[in-house]
Write a protein that holds these residues in place. Structure first.
Motif, short mmCIF file in Angstrom:
data_model
loop_
_atom_site.label_atom_id
_atom_site.label_comp_id
_atom_site.label_asym_id
_atom_site.label_seq_id
_atom_site.Cartn_x
_atom_site.Cartn_y
_atom_site.Cartn_z
N MET A 1 19.46 90.07 9.31
CA MET A 1 18.96 88.75 9.11
C MET A 1 19.27 87.86 10.37
O MET A 1 20.38 87.77 10.64
N CYS A 2 18.35 86.97 10.58
CA CYS A 2 18.30 86.17 11.69
C CYS A 2 19.02 84.75 11.29
O CYS A 2 18.48 83.93 10.49
N ASN A 75 16.95 82.69 5.79
CA ASN A 75 15.99 83.88 5.74
C ASN A 75 15.79 84.10 4.08
O ASN A 75 16.49 83.78 3.31
N ARG A 77 14.08 87.19 1.67
CA ARG A 77 13.54 88.43 1.48
C ARG A 77 12.20 88.42 1.03
O ARG A 77 11.74 88.00 -0.06
N GLU A 106 20.50 89.23 17.08
CA GLU A 106 20.74 90.02 16.08
C GLU A 106 21.95 90.95 16.46
O GLU A 106 22.27 91.04 17.76
N THR A 152 11.46 87.96 5.95
CA THR A 152 12.03 89.13 6.28
C THR A 152 11.37 90.42 5.56
O THR A 152 11.07 90.16 4.53
N HIS A 165 22.75 95.15 13.02
CA HIS A 165 23.48 94.84 11.65
C HIS A 165 24.31 96.20 11.53
O HIS A 165 24.37 97.14 12.13
N ARG A 172 16.97 95.14 8.34
CA ARG A 172 15.80 94.00 7.93
C ARG A 172 15.46 93.50 9.23
O ARG A 172 16.12 93.53 10.30
#
Length: 225
Positions: A1-2, A75, A77, A106, A152, A165, A172
């Protein structure tokens, strides 16, 4: 996730996104809680093709929340944004935006520890990230607040983004739009959203190691890697 990215420059906003840059200055690197540019229709009655740019807080803040929530809502989803309390009002009201970015960051754990990578377009062009925006009216003596979140999608099997990640975490990636999709995204109906929720082609992205050069990110209480 950014949780960290480089907003597009003022020149890029005008050249690549066709919008006037905000009057106020903004930081060259953005974290949750920072103010950064977002692009949206100038009004609820705007016609297709109309765009405006404003500064908003990175991390969506609904009307009922305090600004510290931005550290959890940067972020969204795409699978659950329509039902989650923090995002569902923006989704229902079709408050879609494009977040202009030169690059985003990331963490990769391929070496066994977190290594920060910068991801950007192979041609050096800015990226338009699909997002949601919200407006929170200020109380007595307070300013109104515009805020936003990046959408995302799952990235399992994506040739590039699956590298990032922790190994056991779901992979993601941000929803990155093609330039010819910007206006359609800004004006789309909720039933039409799924067609935009695609994984950006790996061959159009490049990644390079970009260590933080000793900056103590944890001092700001932000997600670290």
């Amino acid at each position: 996730m950014c949780a960290n990215y480089i907003p597009s420059t003022r020149n890029q906003l005008e050249r690549f996104f066709g919008v006037a840059a905000p009057d106020s200055e903004y930081k060259a690197e953005s974290f949750p809680g920072y103010m950064a540019p977002l692009i949206r229709p100038p009004s609820a009655n705007a016609v297709h093709g109309d765009r405006s740019c404003a500064l908003g807080m990175f991390g969506l803040v609904p009307h009922w929340a305090e600004t510290r929530l931005a550290r959890q809502t940067y972020n969204a989803r795409s699978e659950t944004a329509a039902s989650k309390p923090s995002f569902r009002n923006a989704w229902k009201r079709r408050q879609f935006c494009v977040i202009p970015a030169s690059a985003f960051y990331e963490p990769s754990y391929e070496t066994g520890k977190a290594v920060r990578f910068e991801i950007a377009h192979v041609n050096g062009e800015p990226l338009g990230i699909a997002g949601l925006w919200e407006h929170k009216a200020g109380g007595p003596g307070e300013l109104n607040l515009l805020s936003f979140s990046m959408l995302t999608v799952n990235a399992d099997g994506h040739p590039l983004m699956q590298r990032f990640h922790k190994p056991d975490d779901e992979k993601r990636m941000l929803v990155i739009l093609h330039p010819d999709q910007y206006d359609d995204w800004l004006h789309c109906d909720t039933d039409d959203v799924p067609r935009f929720l695609t994984r950006y082609p790996a061959e159009l992205l490049q990644a390079r190691q970009a260590p933080m050069q000793g900056r103590a990110r944890t001092q700001e209480g932000l997600p670290g890697f």
